[in-house]
Design an enzyme around this catalytic site. Structure first.
Site, PDB file in Angstrom:
ATOM      1  N   GLN A 220      39.279  44.593  33.808  1.00  0.00           N
ATOM      2  CA  GLN A 220      39.879  43.779  32.753  1.00  0.00           C
ATOM      3  C   GLN A 220      41.395  43.736  32.895  1.00  0.00           C
ATOM      4  O   GLN A 220      42.037  42.725  32.678  1.00  0.00           O
ATOM      5  CB  GLN A 220      39.481  44.353  31.373  1.00  0.00           C
ATOM      6  CG  GLN A 220      39.759  43.422  30.206  1.00  0.00           C
ATOM      7  CD  GLN A 220      38.878  42.171  30.232  1.00  0.00           C
ATOM      8  OE1 GLN A 220      37.760  42.197  30.746  1.00  0.00           O
ATOM      9  NE2 GLN A 220      39.392  41.073  29.700  1.00  0.00           N
ATOM     10  N   ASP A 255      27.312  37.691  29.013  1.00  0.00           N
ATOM     11  CA  ASP A 255      27.527  36.250  29.023  1.00  0.00           C
ATOM     12  C   ASP A 255      26.233  35.645  29.541  1.00  0.00           C
ATOM     13  O   ASP A 255      25.823  35.926  30.671  1.00  0.00           O
ATOM     14  CB  ASP A 255      28.707  35.879  29.927  1.00  0.00           C
ATOM     15  CG  ASP A 255      30.037  36.347  29.335  1.00  0.00           C
ATOM     16  OD1 ASP A 255      30.058  36.668  28.124  1.00  0.00           O
ATOM     17  OD2 ASP A 255      31.030  36.400  30.076  1.00  0.00           O
ATOM     18  N   GLU A 302      32.635  30.974  21.758  1.00  0.00           N
ATOM     19  CA  GLU A 302      32.046  31.219  23.079  1.00  0.00           C
ATOM     20  C   GLU A 302      30.534  31.167  22.932  1.00  0.00           C
ATOM     21  O   GLU A 302      29.915  32.139  22.497  1.00  0.00           O
ATOM     22  CB  GLU A 302      32.480  32.595  23.631  1.00  0.00           C
ATOM     23  CG  GLU A 302      33.944  32.648  24.029  1.00  0.00           C
ATOM     24  CD  GLU A 302      34.306  33.920  24.813  1.00  0.00           C
ATOM     25  OE1 GLU A 302      33.418  34.749  25.092  1.00  0.00           O
ATOM     26  OE2 GLU A 302      35.497  34.046  25.153  1.00  0.00           O
TER      27      GLU A 302
HETATM   28 ZN   LIG Z   1      31.879  37.436  27.512  1.00  0.00          ZN
END
Ligand SMILES: [Zn+2]
Length: 333
Positions: A220, A255, A302
């Site tokens: 990250q 995701d 998202e």
């Molecule tokens: Zn994500």
């Protein structure tokens, strides 16, 4: 002779009862006075004395502890905004001062004063509960790891640099869009995903795919630093979480797209997305950054980012209609 003795006896009996009655009345009065005196030492009395009505006192009593009430009595005083905050469903006593700091008192700042009816109290309560009255990444705190699958990672709660879940497993190629990807998630999340994957396939012939799972602090940091180097920190902040603040580091975030669509902008218009928002909670997942909630979650919508919290909690969050940040602040923190 006998008669007089009898009369004297009668008189003394009468006298005895009279003294007894007087004593009882005396004790009763003293008791009442003492109780009145004790009442003057209570927070109820102090609050009433400040000008709060009986109805307002009842409201305060329903949401505040005795300590909180003393805080009102000693430090806040009569405040026309306070009652409006206390009426809100998601009012939290621990945030009283922060709520009030968002209002302007007539006596202190006449020119910026707004009438109590000009505020949206529910909105302010939410803002403070999720810490959004602070700039992003300011006054942030280490997240409480004892919350298990419910731990929160957002722009105000961060994970340790060294945190790596100890039960990561590698995701099988058939669940990946590109089988060359090396994606890991926590084992319970994987089991829940497989269950959800089967249901999506059986019910609607949807094929879910995982695009991203666990990310290390280091990974990250590299993403964030790369954006920051190329286009500045504010751009980097708009597009990536700072290291330690990414939910992907928990190993609980995925995701998810589908075989038929793996495009971030288009996924929200697909049937698969519709199926996910209506069903993912049954398998323990919640849509983490919903539409029109960026001011609460700190992230743009998202449609692909799902967070595992366990079936019970996911169902509660789903039924509450709250974002996870709000739910966590009110029910779990
Ligand atoms: Zn994500």
């Amino acid at each position: 002779m006998k008669k007089r003795k009898k009369r004297r006896l009668k008189t003394s009996v009468k006298l005895f009862f009279l003294i007894l009655i007087v004593a009882f009345i005396g004790i009763h009065i003293t008791k009442v006075k003492y109780e009145e005196y004790l009442y003057t030492k209570t927070s109820d009395y102090a609050i009433t004395n400040l000008g709060y009505t009986a109805e307002e006192l009842n409201l305060l009593n329903s949401k505040l502890s005795d300590n909180d009430k003393w805080h009102v009595a000693n430090d806040i005083g009569y405040n026309e905004f306070l009652i409006n905050f206390v009426k809100c469903k998601y009012f939290l006593a621990r945030n009283i001062d922060a709520y009030l700091s968002l209002t302007v008192d007539k006596d202190e700042d006449f020119w910026h004063y707004k009438k109590p009816e000009d505020y949206n109290y529910d909105e302010l309560v939410t803002k403070v509960n999720v810490m959004r009255h602070n700039e992003y990444y300011t006054n942030s705190v280490p997240t409480n790891m004892s919350k298990g699958y419910g731990i929160i990672a957002n722009k105000y709660h961060y994970l340790g640099e060294d945190y790596i879940p100890d039960d990561l497993v590698k995701v099988e190629g058939k669940y990946l869009f590109s089988s060359s990807n090396n994606i890991q998630i926590r084992s319970e999340v994987y089991a829940a995903f497989e269950e959800m994957w089967k249901a999506a396939k059986e019910e609607e012939n949807h094929y879910l795919v995982i695009e991203s799972g666990f990310r290390t602090y280091k990974y990250q940091k590299d993403i964030y630093d790369d954006y920051a180097k190329k286009r500045g920190a504010s751009y980097a902040d708009s597009i990536a979480a700072r290291p330690g603040y990414s939910e992907h580091q928990t190993g609980l975030a995925l995701d998810i797209y589908s075989w038929s669509c793996s495009t971030a902008n288009e996924f929200k218009n697909t049937k698969v997305y519709e199926w996910l928002i209506n069903n993912s909670y049954k398998y323990g997942f919640i849509l983490r950054y919903p539409e029109n909630k960026q001011n609460i979650t700190g992230y743009n919508f998202e449609s692909w980012h799902y967070r595992y919290v366990g079936k019970d909690l996911a169902t509660k969050v789903h039924d509450s209609g709250l974002t996870y940040d709000e739910y966590y602040a009110f029910y779990l923190e």
